[in-house]
Design a protein around this motif. Structure first.
Motif, PDB file in Angstrom:
ATOM      1  N   ARG A  48    -107.486 -23.599 -58.367  1.00  0.00           N
ATOM      2  CA  ARG A  48    -106.926 -23.004 -59.587  1.00  0.00           C
ATOM      3  C   ARG A  48    -105.876 -23.960 -60.121  1.00  0.00           C
ATOM      4  O   ARG A  48    -104.990 -24.388 -59.377  1.00  0.00           O
ATOM      5  N   VAL A  49    -105.997 -24.273 -61.391  1.00  0.00           N
ATOM      6  CA  VAL A  49    -105.055 -25.224 -61.963  1.00  0.00           C
ATOM      7  C   VAL A  49    -104.016 -24.483 -62.800  1.00  0.00           C
ATOM      8  O   VAL A  49    -104.359 -23.749 -63.715  1.00  0.00           O
ATOM      9  N   VAL A  50    -102.775 -24.638 -62.423  1.00  0.00           N
ATOM     10  CA  VAL A  50    -101.672 -23.972 -63.111  1.00  0.00           C
ATOM     11  C   VAL A  50    -101.044 -24.983 -64.059  1.00  0.00           C
ATOM     12  O   VAL A  50    -100.633 -26.062 -63.625  1.00  0.00           O
ATOM     13  N   SER A  51    -100.997 -24.655 -65.340  1.00  0.00           N
ATOM     14  CA  SER A  51    -100.643 -25.685 -66.320  1.00  0.00           C
ATOM     15  C   SER A  51     -99.457 -25.333 -67.197  1.00  0.00           C
ATOM     16  O   SER A  51     -98.905 -26.202 -67.860  1.00  0.00           O
ATOM     17  N   ARG A  52     -99.062 -24.062 -67.229  1.00  0.00           N
ATOM     18  CA  ARG A  52     -97.902 -23.712 -68.069  1.00  0.00           C
ATOM     19  C   ARG A  52     -96.615 -23.916 -67.275  1.00  0.00           C
ATOM     20  O   ARG A  52     -96.565 -23.674 -66.070  1.00  0.00           O
ATOM     21  N   TYR A  53     -95.578 -24.325 -67.984  1.00  0.00           N
ATOM     22  CA  TYR A  53     -94.293 -24.636 -67.350  1.00  0.00           C
ATOM     23  C   TYR A  53     -93.798 -23.491 -66.461  1.00  0.00           C
ATOM     24  O   TYR A  53     -93.479 -23.698 -65.285  1.00  0.00           O
ATOM     25  N   ALA A  54     -93.742 -22.287 -67.020  1.00  0.00           N
ATOM     26  CA  ALA A  54     -93.176 -21.159 -66.264  1.00  0.00           C
ATOM     27  C   ALA A  54     -94.042 -20.855 -65.035  1.00  0.00           C
ATOM     28  O   ALA A  54     -93.527 -20.534 -63.964  1.00  0.00           O
ATOM     29  N   ASP A  55     -95.361 -20.961 -65.192  1.00  0.00           N
ATOM     30  CA  ASP A  55     -96.259 -20.692 -64.058  1.00  0.00           C
ATOM     31  C   ASP A  55     -96.094 -21.749 -62.970  1.00  0.00           C
ATOM     32  O   ASP A  55     -96.135 -21.425 -61.777  1.00  0.00           O
ATOM     33  N   VAL A  56     -95.939 -23.006 -63.368  1.00  0.00           N
ATOM     34  CA  VAL A  56     -95.762 -24.072 -62.378  1.00  0.00           C
ATOM     35  C   VAL A  56     -94.515 -23.789 -61.544  1.00  0.00           C
ATOM     36  O   VAL A  56     -94.535 -23.847 -60.314  1.00  0.00           O
ATOM     37  N   ARG A  57     -93.426 -23.420 -62.224  1.00  0.00           N
ATOM     38  CA  ARG A  57     -92.192 -23.140 -61.478  1.00  0.00           C
ATOM     39  C   ARG A  57     -92.356 -21.903 -60.597  1.00  0.00           C
ATOM     40  O   ARG A  57     -91.914 -21.899 -59.446  1.00  0.00           O
ATOM     41  N   ALA A  58     -92.998 -20.868 -61.137  1.00  0.00           N
ATOM     42  CA  ALA A  58     -93.164 -19.635 -60.356  1.00  0.00           C
ATOM     43  C   ALA A  58     -93.992 -19.911 -59.107  1.00  0.00           C
ATOM     44  O   ALA A  58     -93.641 -19.502 -57.997  1.00  0.00           O
ATOM     45  N   VAL A  59     -95.082 -20.639 -59.298  1.00  0.00           N
ATOM     46  CA  VAL A  59     -95.978 -20.904 -58.182  1.00  0.00           C
ATOM     47  C   VAL A  59     -95.288 -21.754 -57.118  1.00  0.00           C
ATOM     48  O   VAL A  59     -95.355 -21.453 -55.926  1.00  0.00           O
ATOM     49  N   LEU A  60     -94.600 -22.804 -57.556  1.00  0.00           N
ATOM     50  CA  LEU A  60     -94.002 -23.716 -56.574  1.00  0.00           C
ATOM     51  C   LEU A  60     -92.792 -23.102 -55.868  1.00  0.00           C
ATOM     52  O   LEU A  60     -92.306 -23.660 -54.893  1.00  0.00           O
ATOM     53  N   SER A  61     -92.305 -21.949 -56.338  1.00  0.00           N
ATOM     54  CA  SER A  61     -91.249 -21.311 -55.552  1.00  0.00           C
ATOM     55  C   SER A  61     -91.784 -20.112 -54.771  1.00  0.00           C
ATOM     56  O   SER A  61     -91.001 -19.347 -54.212  1.00  0.00           O
ATOM     57  N   ASP A  62     -93.091 -19.959 -54.712  1.00  0.00           N
ATOM     58  CA  ASP A  62     -93.679 -18.853 -53.946  1.00  0.00           C
ATOM     59  C   ASP A  62     -93.770 -19.235 -52.465  1.00  0.00           C
ATOM     60  O   ASP A  62     -94.295 -20.295 -52.127  1.00  0.00           O
ATOM     61  N   PRO A  63     -93.246 -18.375 -51.585  1.00  0.00           N
ATOM     62  CA  PRO A  63     -93.270 -18.720 -50.156  1.00  0.00           C
ATOM     63  C   PRO A  63     -94.666 -18.671 -49.535  1.00  0.00           C
ATOM     64  O   PRO A  63     -94.873 -19.223 -48.453  1.00  0.00           O
ATOM     65  N   ASN A  64     -95.619 -18.029 -50.227  1.00  0.00           N
ATOM     66  CA  ASN A  64     -96.963 -17.910 -49.651  1.00  0.00           C
ATOM     67  C   ASN A  64     -97.841 -19.113 -49.946  1.00  0.00           C
ATOM     68  O   ASN A  64     -99.032 -18.979 -50.238  1.00  0.00           O
ATOM     69  N   LEU A  65     -97.256 -20.292 -49.893  1.00  0.00           N
ATOM     70  CA  LEU A  65     -98.042 -21.489 -50.171  1.00  0.00           C
ATOM     71  C   LEU A  65     -97.773 -22.523 -49.093  1.00  0.00           C
ATOM     72  O   LEU A  65     -96.641 -22.694 -48.654  1.00  0.00           O
ATOM     73  N   SER A  66     -98.828 -23.203 -48.693  1.00  0.00           N
ATOM     74  CA  SER A  66     -98.652 -24.281 -47.715  1.00  0.00           C
ATOM     75  C   SER A  66     -98.821 -25.631 -48.400  1.00  0.00           C
ATOM     76  O   SER A  66     -99.666 -25.806 -49.276  1.00  0.00           O
ATOM     77  N   SER A  67     -98.021 -26.594 -47.951  1.00  0.00           N
ATOM     78  CA  SER A  67     -98.047 -27.949 -48.496  1.00  0.00           C
ATOM     79  C   SER A  67     -98.849 -28.897 -47.611  1.00  0.00           C
ATOM     80  O   SER A  67     -98.771 -30.101 -47.806  1.00  0.00           O
ATOM     81  N   HIS A  68     -99.599 -28.365 -46.657  1.00  0.00           N
ATOM     82  CA  HIS A  68    -100.134 -29.256 -45.626  1.00  0.00           C
ATOM     83  C   HIS A  68    -101.039 -30.354 -46.169  1.00  0.00           C
ATOM     84  O   HIS A  68    -101.206 -31.382 -45.532  1.00  0.00           O
ATOM     85  N   ALA A  69    -101.614 -30.138 -47.367  1.00  0.00           N
ATOM     86  CA  ALA A  69    -102.464 -31.196 -47.929  1.00  0.00           C
ATOM     87  C   ALA A  69    -101.817 -31.841 -49.159  1.00  0.00           C
ATOM     88  O   ALA A  69    -102.489 -32.482 -49.966  1.00  0.00           O
ATOM     89  N   ALA A  70    -100.495 -31.683 -49.302  1.00  0.00           N
ATOM     90  CA  ALA A  70     -99.782 -32.276 -50.438  1.00  0.00           C
ATOM     91  C   ALA A  70     -99.739 -33.800 -50.258  1.00  0.00           C
ATOM     92  O   ALA A  70     -99.963 -34.283 -49.153  1.00  0.00           O
ATOM     93  N   PRO A  71     -99.402 -34.576 -51.271  1.00  0.00           N
ATOM     94  CA  PRO A  71     -99.229 -34.060 -52.620  1.00  0.00           C
ATOM     95  C   PRO A  71    -100.529 -33.926 -53.423  1.00  0.00           C
ATOM     96  O   PRO A  71    -100.697 -32.930 -54.096  1.00  0.00           O
ATOM     97  N   SER A  72    -101.430 -34.873 -53.365  1.00  0.00           N
ATOM     98  CA  SER A  72    -102.558 -34.802 -54.307  1.00  0.00           C
ATOM     99  C   SER A  72    -103.904 -35.078 -53.641  1.00  0.00           C
ATOM    100  O   SER A  72    -104.765 -35.747 -54.211  1.00  0.00           O
TER     101      SER A  72
END
Ligand code: HEM
Ligand code: SF4
Lengths: 409, 64
Positions: A48-72
């Motif tokens: 899922r691609v998140v493209s709006r500014y507010a959504d990007v910030r909301a998503v990246l501050s959600d604790p239910n996300l793992s970064s294990h395959a970050a960054p790209s």
């Protein structure tokens, strides 16, 4: 849930052909439509691609996300999405483990600590301008200016001995250069790991007053002694994260500014503009241009959609940075915009640890390069400049520039 | 205006110190946020609100 594919079947990787500084045109469509789009990624999954500014910030501050395959990893065709996280790999860690390690490192990157490095960085920039002016153009600004400055800053930060800096710089240039053949790359990689291991062992034996030395002592005092492996991984993370990004920003932003004579003239007339100019160029160029990949570990809400555990999500930093609801006339460079709330350093707990350092390096370059070489210009037609379309960090491969000899001052 | 900071949430990115150096600082020992003034005067309110907006960890709460 909308399963829109807006005329593209794979993750947008092609840039707008009309402007190499603009993100793919599809992002504007994505922002305008309801919900998020599910796009097929080269790595072989849909995200899922998140493209709006507010959504990007909301998503990246959600604790239910793992970064294990970050960054790209999503855009890497043979990328491994399930690679175990190496101990000490800050970018890939989650939750309390990430917080513990980040807190051990944070004192090295405070505003105060980085400001104290400013005179060193100023001197470094001036030395490199002197070296350019000692020659006659054309020179490749990437090779002779954009790459060595951040490399030497990392040496200073990590406490690499002066005598070893040339060798270190040569190896890392191969590692980060885009023209290196795979064999040279492998060799350089092994050498950098070897070099970093030696450095870590030396600092463990006799911790000095530098980042690694202080980190080792701080971790010991907190009862969280770091292993050689962790320290080597951290050292290499800082090297790559701090070198490639800053170098690409120097090259790409110089080119973009050379294309905007009015903005460049304003900067030249008032070097005090460098502060806001740097943030505006970070926003405008968004060099981590494929966005950052996350995997949901629980339900994540975006507007009225819910992303389920296991699903992949890309926060498209470059798309959010061109969101017209936050940055009016977003495709225009406005060095006075005051765009400090941009997403170029990411958002949430992984937001760039080195951002204050990157800012100071770029500010000193912005304030000095054009002041001291006012006739700096491209030495080839713009159409001949090659861009790193497929690299994880966007930039130019080379930037042949020249100037009038009278600029020698 | 009342300001609160959540040191446990802070990730030490320093955005607040850049935006409002008279209101926020970072501890030398771990880089975490320090609130210098709990009730910033009127002339610092805008900068304080901007700092709260910038904070990547939502660690700054501003009450009017
Ligand atoms: C223009 C320059 C730079 C840009 C655009 C940039 C961009 C980014 C971005 C987008 C992230 C977040 C990745 C994610 O969320 O998955 C990040 C993280 C990071 N950056 Fe930078 N960076 C820059 C310079 C630097 C420098 C100079 C250093 C250090 C010397 C550095 C060290 C790091 C580290 C250690 C992380 C990981 C932080 C964490 O996971 O908690 N970066 N950077
Ligand atoms: S901006 Fe937020 S995360 Fe960064 S130092 Fe300030 S309070 Fe901490």
């Amino acid at each position: 849930m909308s399963e829109t594919t807006i005329g593209v079947t794979s993750f947008p990787t092609t840039r707008d052909s009309s402007c190499p500084f603009d993100p793919p045109a599809e992002y504007a469509e994505l922002r305008a439509q309801e919900g998020t789009a599910s796009l097929a990624c080269p790595v072989g999954v849909n995200a899922r691609v998140v493209s709006r500014y507010a959504d990007v910030r909301a998503v990246l501050s959600d604790p239910n996300l793992s970064s294990h395959a970050a960054p790209s990893t999503h855009v890497v065709a043979d990328g491994q999405l399930d690679r175990p996280v190496a101990p000490g790999s800050l970018l890939h860690m989650d939750g309390p483990d990430h917080a513990r390690l980040r807190r051990l490192l944070t004192p090295e990157f405070t505003v105060k600590r980085i400001q104290a490095m400013r005179p060193y960085i100023q001197g470094l920039v001036d030395d490199h301008v002197d070296a350019l002016l000692a020659r006659t153009g054309p020179v490749d600004l990437v090779q002779d200016f954009a790459l060595p400055i951040p490399s030497l800053v990392i040496c200073e930060l990590l406490g690499v001995d002066y005598g070893d800096r040339d060798r270190f710089q040569e190896q890392t240039a191969v590692l980060i250069g885009t023209n290196s053949d795979p064999e040279a790359l492998q060799r350089a990689n092994a050498e950098v790991v070897g070099f970093m291991t030696q450095l870590v062992l030396a600092k463990m034996a006799a911790p000095g007053d530098d980042l690694l030395g202080r980190l080792i002592v701080r971790a010991r005092e907190n009862g969280q002694e770091l292993s050689v492996e962790e320290l080597v991984t951290l050292g290499i993370t800082l090297l790559i994260a701090g070198h490639e990004t800053t170098a690409n920003m120097i090259g790409l932003s110089t080119l973009a500014l050379l294309r905007q004579p009015d903005q460049l003239a304003a900067l030249r007339a008032d070097p005090g503009l460098a502060g806001t100019a740097v943030d505006e160029m970070l926003r405008y160029l968004s060099i981590v241009h494929f966005g950052v990949l996350r995997q949901a570990t629980g339900g994540v809400t975006i507007g009225d959609e819910t992303i389920k555990a296991g699903e992949w999500l890309v926060a498209a930093l470059s798309a959010g940075n061109r969101d017209e609801s936050v940055f009016p006339d977003p495709d225009r460079i406005d060095l006075r915009r005051g765009a400090t709330a941009h997403l170029a350093f990411g958002y949430g707990i992984h937001q760039c640890l080195g951002q204050q350092l990157a800012r100071v390096e770029l500010q000193e370059v912005f304030a000095r390069l054009h002041q001291r070489i006012p006739t700096l210009r491209l030495a080839v037609p713009f159409e001949e400049v090659e861009f790193k379309d497929h690299a994880l960090v966007y930039g130019v491969r080379a930037l042949p520039v020249t100037w009038d000899v009278e600029d020698d001052r | 205006m009342k300001v609160r900071v959540d040191v446990d949430a802070c990730v030490g990115a320093g955005q607040c110190v850049l935006a409002a150096p008279d209101v926020f600082d970072q501890r030398d020992e771990d880089g975490m946020v320090v609130l210098l003034v709990e009730d910033p005067p009127a002339e610092l309110e805008a900068a304080t609100e901007h700092a709260a907006l910038l904070c990547p960890a939502l660690a700054i709460v501003v009450e009017k």
